[in-house]
Design an enzyme around this catalytic site. Structure first.
Site, PDB file in Angstrom:
ATOM      1  N   CYS B  11      32.367  33.776  41.626  1.00 28.71           N
ATOM      2  CA  CYS B  11      32.135  35.191  41.363  1.00 28.71           C
ATOM      3  C   CYS B  11      30.699  35.377  40.837  1.00 28.71           C
ATOM      4  O   CYS B  11      30.101  34.419  40.362  1.00 28.71           O
ATOM      5  CB  CYS B  11      33.141  35.704  40.342  1.00 28.71           C
ATOM      6  SG  CYS B  11      33.196  34.733  38.836  1.00 28.71           S
ATOM      7  N   CYS B  14      30.023  33.980  37.505  1.00 27.46           N
ATOM      8  CA  CYS B  14      29.971  32.522  37.409  1.00 27.46           C
ATOM      9  C   CYS B  14      28.565  32.040  37.757  1.00 27.46           C
ATOM     10  O   CYS B  14      28.054  31.097  37.156  1.00 27.46           O
ATOM     11  CB  CYS B  14      30.976  31.891  38.370  1.00 27.46           C
ATOM     12  SG  CYS B  14      32.594  32.669  38.322  1.00 27.46           S
TER      13      CYS B  14
END
Lengths: 320, 76
Positions: B11, B14
């Site tokens: 994501c 992240c």
């Protein structure tokens, strides 16, 4: 307190855009502006508030609270936590694996997963403000009971075999993480971050929802709903549920639609069945869940929810 | 040698956490090695349920939060 949004809409519709009052177009535009402003205002303030308090609740803690509770209490706790936490569908898979991997029963896990997307505190307040607090109660109650009963049925049927077997093979540590102490600043940052996240995820649903609501409000005559989907029409509830299956919206996006449907005379139960089906049964969610659930379980999941919403629709039409 | 592990499915948060962690390690001037864990099953095996998570030398120090590089400096 929300009169200010009506005034804003008056000003934009009649003064700024110069649309003749009492026309279909004026009604639709007025509705669109008032509801867009109101929903985004409420959404932002409420999310900030909720996000702040939620910084005390992490999914890891939820798992811990559910661990080892007697079944009935566990179902209740699971749906309550599901109702107050907005874990997005992106975190439902890690949650699912971690719950099952640490011995939380499948039914309790599913109860949490059923209620979590359905009940949302911002939507609850928006419904209360737009339609009435009885409707809020009906909405929250439906979401929680559907989750609890669904979870109990799944546990009774013992259908763990419909879960992908790899889920049970992962070794999940029970007490993995030490929580850091959070300062007030962390919590405020958390609230702000979560609010931004949610706004990014839902703004389009809200605009579409308000747009659809505005179109119905301005252009579809009340008689149409009463003639085609009144209380006497027994097929209205199942039809509403089936029509909503391919539709998908975030729950905040269906608030304006529900508001208009009810003001146009669609019965409460039929409206509730329609919006619940729109929110809870969604293709993107099913695709995500397919990673951990077999097709039989997904079919069971959809069939159960559809049936539950039809029953809810009839019951509320009868009561109200 | 510190081993920094980023737990996340890819994501946007992240990726930012990965960049912040590298910056933190560099500005602290320590020897480090960064690894990414992207399989959900492996992430959950760390006990992390909300991504992104951060582990130092195999021990999870944060989950579900996007930490700034300043905050990471204190953890590594």
């Amino acid at each position: 307190m929300f009169k200010i949004f009506a005034k804003l809409a008056d000003w934009v519709t009649h003064d700024l855009l110069q649309i003749a009052p009492q026309t279909h177009l004026a009604e639709a535009v007025h509705f669109f502006i008032e509801d867009t402003a109101k929903i985004f205002f409420l959404l932002t303030t409420l999310m900030l508030l909720v996000g702040f308090f939620r910084s005390w609740i992490s999914p890891e803690k939820v798992r811990h609270w559910l661990d080892g509770k007697p079944m009935l209490l566990a179902y209740f706790l699971a749906v309550t936590l599901g109702a107050i936490t907005p874990f997005c569908s992106c975190s439902s898979i890690p949650l699912f694996i971690a719950f099952l991997g640490t011995g939380i029963p499948l039914g309790v896990t599913m109860a949490f997963l059923i209620t979590s997307p359905m009940v949302n505190e911002v939507a609850a307040i928006l419904f209360g403000e737009a339609i009435g607090w009885q409707f809020t109660l009906a909405y929250v109650g439906t979401g929680m009971v559907t989750g609890m009963v669904g979870g109990a049925i799944i546990d009774c049927l013992k259908i763990e075999r419909w879960v992908e077997p790899f889920v049970f093979q992962i070794n999940v540590p029970k007490d993995g993480i030490e929580e850091r102490k959070l300062t007030l600043k962390h919590r405020l940052n958390h609230a702000w971050g979560e609010t931004k996240d949610i706004l990014q995820r839902v703004w389009l649903y809200v605009l579409i929802g308000v747009g659809v609501g505005a179109a119905i409000h301005g252009f579809v005559p009340q008689e149409w709903f009463i003639a085609h989907a009144g209380k006497d029409n027994l097929f209205a509830v199942p039809m509403a549920v089936i029509m909503a299956v391919p539709l998908y919206s975030n729950v905040t996006g269906v608030v304006p639609v529900a508001e208009v449907l009810i003001s146009k005379g669609l019965p409460v139960g039929t409206t509730l069945a329609f919006i619940m089906s729109t929110v809870a049964i969604s293709l993107p969610e099913l695709v995500i869940l397919r990673k951990v659930l077999k097709v039989q379980m997904l079919a069971f999941f959809v069939a159960y929810l559809a049936l539950a919403f039809v029953i809810v629709g009839y019951v509320f039409n009868y009561v109200f | 040698m510190k081993k920094i592990t980023i737990l996340g499915t890819g994501c946007p948060k992240c990726k930012t956490l990965l960049a912040n962690a590298e910056q933190a390690a560099k500005s602290k001037g320590i020897e480090y090695e960064i690894e990414k864990v992207q399989e959900i099953a492996d992430i959950v095996a760390y006990g992390v349920m909300s991504t992104p998570g951060l582990a130092v030398d195999g021990k999870v120090v944060s989950s579900g939060k996007l930490l700034s590089s300043k905050e990471i400096e204190k953890l590594i």
